[in-house]
Design a protein around this motif. Structure first.
Motif, PDB file in Angstrom:
ATOM      1  N   ILE A  49      37.347  45.219  44.286  1.00 16.14           N
ATOM      2  CA  ILE A  49      38.178  45.300  42.821  1.00 16.14           C
ATOM      3  C   ILE A  49      38.487  43.685  42.902  1.00 16.14           C
ATOM      4  O   ILE A  49      38.331  42.972  41.479  1.00 16.14           O
ATOM      5  CB  ILE A  49      40.420  45.865  43.104  1.00 16.14           C
ATOM      6  CG1 ILE A  49      40.114  46.925  43.609  1.00 16.14           C
ATOM      7  CG2 ILE A  49      40.275  45.381  41.835  1.00 16.14           C
ATOM      8  CD1 ILE A  49      39.376  48.295  42.187  1.00 16.14           C
ATOM      9  N   ILE A  53      36.569  42.727  39.137  1.00 14.72           N
ATOM     10  CA  ILE A  53      37.137  41.702  38.097  1.00 14.72           C
ATOM     11  C   ILE A  53      37.164  40.276  37.849  1.00 14.72           C
ATOM     12  O   ILE A  53      37.146  39.784  36.524  1.00 14.72           O
ATOM     13  CB  ILE A  53      39.023  41.779  38.329  1.00 14.72           C
ATOM     14  CG1 ILE A  53      39.548  41.769  39.561  1.00 14.72           C
ATOM     15  CG2 ILE A  53      38.567  43.263  38.019  1.00 14.72           C
ATOM     16  CD1 ILE A  53      41.163  41.625  39.466  1.00 14.72           C
ATOM     17  N   TYR A  68      34.707  45.502  35.388  1.00 18.45           N
ATOM     18  CA  TYR A  68      36.236  45.813  35.089  1.00 18.45           C
ATOM     19  C   TYR A  68      37.059  46.842  34.659  1.00 18.45           C
ATOM     20  O   TYR A  68      37.925  47.404  35.973  1.00 18.45           O
ATOM     21  CB  TYR A  68      36.828  44.271  33.440  1.00 18.45           C
ATOM     22  CG  TYR A  68      38.509  43.950  34.555  1.00 18.45           C
ATOM     23  CD1 TYR A  68      38.141  43.101  34.524  1.00 18.45           C
ATOM     24  CD2 TYR A  68      39.335  44.624  33.813  1.00 18.45           C
ATOM     25  CE1 TYR A  68      39.543  42.004  34.891  1.00 18.45           C
ATOM     26  CE2 TYR A  68      40.421  44.258  33.920  1.00 18.45           C
ATOM     27  CZ  TYR A  68      40.766  43.442  34.471  1.00 18.45           C
ATOM     28  OH  TYR A  68      41.971  43.196  34.231  1.00 18.45           O
ATOM     29  N   ALA A  71      36.333  48.769  38.171  1.00 14.49           N
ATOM     30  CA  ALA A  71      37.712  48.421  38.949  1.00 14.49           C
ATOM     31  C   ALA A  71      39.049  49.587  38.369  1.00 14.49           C
ATOM     32  O   ALA A  71      39.900  49.513  39.268  1.00 14.49           O
ATOM     33  CB  ALA A  71      38.581  46.828  38.796  1.00 14.49           C
ATOM     34  N   ALA A  72      39.051  49.350  37.172  1.00 13.86           N
ATOM     35  CA  ALA A  72      40.373  49.970  36.204  1.00 13.86           C
ATOM     36  C   ALA A  72      40.197  52.112  36.794  1.00 13.86           C
ATOM     37  O   ALA A  72      41.300  52.519  37.211  1.00 13.86           O
ATOM     38  CB  ALA A  72      40.106  50.180  34.981  1.00 13.86           C
ATOM     39  N   ILE A  87      45.199  44.791  36.248  1.00 20.83           N
ATOM     40  CA  ILE A  87      44.302  45.714  35.607  1.00 20.83           C
ATOM     41  C   ILE A  87      44.613  46.526  34.347  1.00 20.83           C
ATOM     42  O   ILE A  87      44.268  46.772  32.934  1.00 20.83           O
ATOM     43  CB  ILE A  87      43.990  45.995  36.997  1.00 20.83           C
ATOM     44  CG1 ILE A  87      42.480  45.136  37.355  1.00 20.83           C
ATOM     45  CG2 ILE A  87      42.657  47.031  35.859  1.00 20.83           C
ATOM     46  CD1 ILE A  87      42.573  46.302  38.405  1.00 20.83           C
ATOM     47  N   GLN A  90      45.779  44.166  31.497  1.00 25.15           N
ATOM     48  CA  GLN A  90      44.237  43.914  30.236  1.00 25.15           C
ATOM     49  C   GLN A  90      43.956  44.678  29.912  1.00 25.15           C
ATOM     50  O   GLN A  90      43.527  44.632  28.473  1.00 25.15           O
ATOM     51  CB  GLN A  90      43.482  43.062  31.246  1.00 25.15           C
ATOM     52  CG  GLN A  90      42.122  42.568  30.763  1.00 25.15           C
ATOM     53  CD  GLN A  90      42.702  41.838  30.457  1.00 25.15           C
ATOM     54  OE1 GLN A  90      43.070  40.143  30.417  1.00 25.15           O
ATOM     55  NE2 GLN A  90      42.084  41.973  29.107  1.00 25.15           N
ATOM     56  N   THR A 124      42.336  55.379  34.487  1.00 26.96           N
ATOM     57  CA  THR A 124      43.032  54.679  35.186  1.00 26.96           C
ATOM     58  C   THR A 124      43.878  55.353  36.463  1.00 26.96           C
ATOM     59  O   THR A 124      44.763  56.298  35.905  1.00 26.96           O
ATOM     60  CB  THR A 124      43.391  52.919  34.941  1.00 26.96           C
ATOM     61  OG1 THR A 124      43.143  52.059  35.901  1.00 26.96           O
ATOM     62  CG2 THR A 124      44.034  53.446  33.779  1.00 26.96           C
TER      63      THR A 124
END
Length: 650
Positions: A49, A53, A68, A71-72, A87, A90, A124
């Motif tokens: 992760i 990011i 990114y 990752a979310a 996360i 953002q 997410t």
């Protein structure tokens, strides 16, 4: 396989030696599954992760954003991640401006970034997203932010009590705020007792004010079967002095009070007290909706037919009566009388349509329609009205029985006698729907194609001929000839577009589209926009089309880069529907079309051509053009490998 670098191993010195499975769609499911496995060390997941990011792609952040977002999404499988809050925070900042607390965050973000971020919010860790929206609705001082945030919260978590409570506490000192609150509640609070109680309170507090209408309509949308709401609407029906609110209450009861004896009794009583008014018709409809077969409805409708002096209301009542009781003799007699005695062509047309819905063979009604068709242009006082009536009657005849020769003959006659191009084009279009195999229709269209000098009418007739007589050898040659001989650039374009529709891949048509762009790329902006729309319909697998795309794409890109705002956004054909396109819409439409027709082999060169237009200075000079360019390059980034994109943009 527990090592995350199997999916992602960034080699800055030699990208081709790196591993970038994170950007390959076919690996996404496998990567998310890896995060869900319990035998994979937690620190491995944390490190993966973190790498996603922190990824610095070195090519404008296009792949940084993609990393990114992955990752979310991984948080849905690994919610205990220590980076989860940051996360999601953002993602929210990219998605909605009201989550940006720092003034430095208040820049305008590209729409593809915002759109993808919002989509990722759905994928997410939902609990974190919901918690963030709950905190926002409890802390914001902005009424507008509260409303939109509560709506989103209700979408993410249907029935969320915080969202409903926040909306319920909004004051409705202005009609606009009352409307907004009620509208928001209707989207997120289906069946919720708190929301219903709030709206009921509003209705009881201001039963005679116009603002009350919004709350009534909202109850009619989501308070199905709720006894509190039904009781409030019944009370309003019986007491309000505002006739509009009374009508709204009746309509709402018709939607939410099915089988409710209190509502049924109230509407029956209302019909007994109020006889013959328009509002009685509304009450009768509502009563039938919640209690089908109720005798009071039939009685009230018949009373309207026998006593009302309002012809329009009589026709509506008779039509509805036939819908709920097709054999009703009183309704049939009333409408038949209208056919015989009314001096209004509109009323006779409506009556004929109503009768034909229950009896498509009603000869009297059919005869009236034919009579109305023959009246085309007979009224010197209002020729446009008689044309409208005649055309509607003709279309009705065609719809009753698409194979009915008399109906088709009526369309043919309308085409041969009408001089007004608007109705002529409508009739020609209808022949394409109803005239399959009919010799008279085919001959009429062939004659029209041979004689008309109107480019739009020619193309319309050719399209209809192809529908009713597929493979006919007249349409394609006629369009080809018009392409070659027309002195009107618009006419050539329209003929080419029409030819592509009925003969996909026709070389002459495609060559004409390209030639128009090449010869007049700046003067005929509206022509180009029509052509752009047409490009989306082409068969991209066709070899000829692929060859022509190599000519079209550079022209469109060049046009995108130099297109200037002016007043030349009008459609070439005054007798066809015109779509007024704004400067911004034109640019974005070209960009959208390009993303649909670009082949993979075109992408590197497109990036190379456009990369210099992503600078901050270019954004200041032309933000709309910047956005169009960004959309195209975003598309390229989604469809090129990371090394190939990096090479093209650097």
């Amino acid at each position: 396989m527990h090592d995350w670098q199997y999916f992602f191993n960034h080699d800055r010195s030699n990208l081709n030696q790196g591993t970038y499975r994170i950007f390959e769609p076919e690996w996404k499911a496998e990567i998310l599954h890896w995060f869900s496995q319990k035998d994979v060390d937690k620190q491995q997941k944390e490190d993966f992760i973190q790498a996603l990011i922190d990824f610095d792609d070195g090519c404008g952040d296009f792949y940084r954003y993609r990393a990114y977002f992955l990752a979310a999404e991984a948080l849905s499988q690994f919610p205990e991640c220590s980076l989860g809050d940051a996360i999601v925070e953002q993602l929210l900042k990219w998605s909605y401006a009201y989550f940006r607390q720092d003034k430095r965050d208040w820049q305008i973000l590209p729409k593809p970034l915002v759109k993808t971020a919002r989509k990722t919010l759905e994928l997410t860790d939902r609990k974190r997203v919901i918690a963030a929206f709950v905190h926002l609705v409890h802390t914001t001082e902005s009424r507008s932010i509260l409303r939109v945030a509560a709506e989103k919260l209700g979408t993410l978590d249907p029935g969320n009590k915080s969202a409903i409570a926040a909306l319920a506490l909004m004051p409705i000192t202005e009609e606009r705020h009352g409307y907004q609150r009620s509208s928001s509640l209707s989207k997120i609070a289906v069946g919720n007792e708190t929301a219903i109680a709030v709206l009921v309170h509003d209705i009881e507090k201001i039963p005679d004010q116009q603002i009350c209408t919004v709350g009534i309509r909202t109850l009619g949308k989501f308070a199905y079967g709720n006894k509190t709401a039904i009781a409030a609407l019944v009370y309003l029906l019986e007491t309000t002095l505002n006739k509009d609110n009374c009508c709204e209450a009746i309509a709402a009861l018709g939607k939410i009070a099915y089988g409710n004896q209190t509502a049924i009794a109230a509407l029956v009583k209302f019909l007994e007290i109020n006889q013959g008014d328009r509002i009685c018709f509304d009450a009768a409809q509502a009563l039938w909706q919640i209690d089908p077969g109720n005798a009071a409805v039939l009685k009230s409708l018949v009373h309207i037919l026998e006593t009302s002096a309002n012809t329009s209301l009589i026709n509506r009542a008779a039509t509805y009566l036939l819908e709920i009781e097709p054999e009703n003799k009183t309704a049939i007699a009333t409408l038949s009388k209208t056919l015989e005695t009314s001096q209004s062509d509109g009323e006779r047309l409506q009556a004929a349509n109503s009768l034909l819905k229950v009896d498509s063979n009603n000869q009297i009604a059919i005869n009236v329609l034919f009579e109305l068709v023959k009246n085309l242009g007979q009224s010197p006082k209002d020729p446009e009205y008689t044309k409208s009536i005649a055309y509607t009657a003709t279309r009705t005849l065609s719809q009753i029985d698409p194979s009915n020769q008399l109906a088709i003959n009526a369309l043919v006659e309308l085409i041969r006698t009408a001089h007004d191009h608007s109705y002529l084009n409508l009739a020609v279009g209808d022949l394409g729907l109803f005239g399959a195999g009919n010799e008279a229709a085919i001959v009429t269209l062939i004659e029209l194609i041979a004689s008309t000098k109107d480019d739009y009418l020619l193309c319309n007739a050719a399209g209809s001929l192809e529908k009713i007589d597929p493979g006919n050898k007249i349409a394609i040659p006629a369009l080809l000839e018009r392409i070659q001989t027309s002195q009107d650039e618009c006419g050539r374009l329209y003929a080419a577009e029409s030819l592509v529709k009925i003969d996909s891949g026709n070389p002459k048509a495609i060559a004409t589209l390209c030639q128009i762009r090449q010869n007049n790329p700046y003067q005929y902006k509206s022509i180009l926009m029509d052509a752009v729309q047409n490009l989306k319909q082409l068969d991209l697998e066709n070899k000829l089309v692929k060859q022509k795309l190599n000519e079209v794409i550079p022209t469109l890109i060049q046009f995108l880069l130099i297109f200037q705002q002016d007043d030349d956004n009008k459609n070439c054909f005054n007798n066809s529907p015109t779509i007024q396109l704004s400067y911004e819409s034109c640019l974005l439409d070209i960009a959208d079309s390009l993303t649909k027709i670009l082949q993979k082999e075109h992408l590197p060169q497109v990036v190379i051509t456009l990369k210099d237009y992503l600078s901050k200075q270019f954004y200041k000079n032309s933000s709309y053009r910047y956005e169009a360019v960004f959309n195209i390059i975003w598309h390229c980034a989604e469809n090129l490998t990371y090394p190939d994109f990096h090479k093209a943009i650097n």
